[in-house]
Design a protein around this motif. Structure first.
Motif, short mmCIF file in Angstrom:
data_model
loop_
_atom_site.label_atom_id
_atom_site.label_comp_id
_atom_site.label_asym_id
_atom_site.label_seq_id
_atom_site.Cartn_x
_atom_site.Cartn_y
_atom_site.Cartn_z
N THR A 10 0.69 -1.15 0.02
CA THR A 10 -0.08 0.01 -0.05
C THR A 10 0.92 1.15 0.01
N ASP A 12 3.54 1.97 -1.72
CA ASP A 12 3.85 2.50 -3.31
C ASP A 12 2.46 2.29 -4.03
N LEU A 13 1.44 2.14 -3.20
CA LEU A 13 0.26 2.02 -4.18
C LEU A 13 -0.23 3.16 -5.07
N TYR A 14 0.22 4.29 -4.45
CA TYR A 14 -0.25 5.57 -5.15
C TYR A 14 0.57 5.67 -6.64
N ALA A 17 -0.81 3.00 -8.87
CA ALA A 17 -2.24 3.52 -9.34
C ALA A 17 -2.17 4.34 -10.50
N ALA A 85 -6.25 7.97 -7.98
CA ALA A 85 -5.18 7.35 -7.35
C ALA A 85 -5.27 7.39 -5.74
N THR A 86 -5.43 8.73 -5.40
CA THR A 86 -5.70 8.85 -3.97
C THR A 86 -6.96 7.84 -3.53
N GLN A 89 -5.55 4.22 -3.53
CA GLN A 89 -4.55 3.93 -2.43
C GLN A 89 -5.38 4.09 -0.95
N GLU A 90 -6.38 4.84 -0.65
CA GLU A 90 -7.38 4.92 0.52
C GLU A 90 -8.15 3.39 0.63
N ALA A 93 -5.71 0.95 1.75
CA ALA A 93 -5.59 1.09 3.09
C ALA A 93 -6.68 0.53 3.91
#
Length: 102
Positions: A10, A12-14, A17, A85-86, A89-90, A93
């Protein structure tokens, strides 16, 4: 409340994404991926429509191995590549926290 540190997946997920969204849009909209950035406006600049939104979400889910709760998706999540992308990521998480608490 227990604070959990995001795992590498998570953390580096941003960036992953953004890359996934950019690649998918470039392919489906026949655009040069180098012209798409985090601040690119999905509907206004890139011409996203409802069909492309569905394709994009399916691609993100497949490539990033996650599922979205589409009931919580709102128009503001699709403002730019970065806002989407945010959101991704959220969601990741939240899913990781839910799995850790299960």
């Amino acid at each position: 409340m227990q604070h959990t540190t995001p795992d590498a997946n998570t953390a580096d997920l941003y960036g992953r994404a953004v890359a996934t969204i950019t690649g998918s849009l470039a392919k489906s909209m026949k655009l040069d991926p180098d012209t798409i950035g985090e601040d690119s406006r999905l509907f206004d600049e890139l011409g996203l429509d409802s069909t492309t939104v569905l394709e994009l979400l399916m691609t993100i889910e497949e490539e990033l191995e996650m599922e979205f709760d589409t009931d919580i998706l709102e128009q503001h999540h699709f403002r730019t590549v970065g806002t989407l992308a945010t959101f991704v990521q959220e969601q990741a998480a939240e899913q990781a926290d839910a799995q850790a608490g299960a």
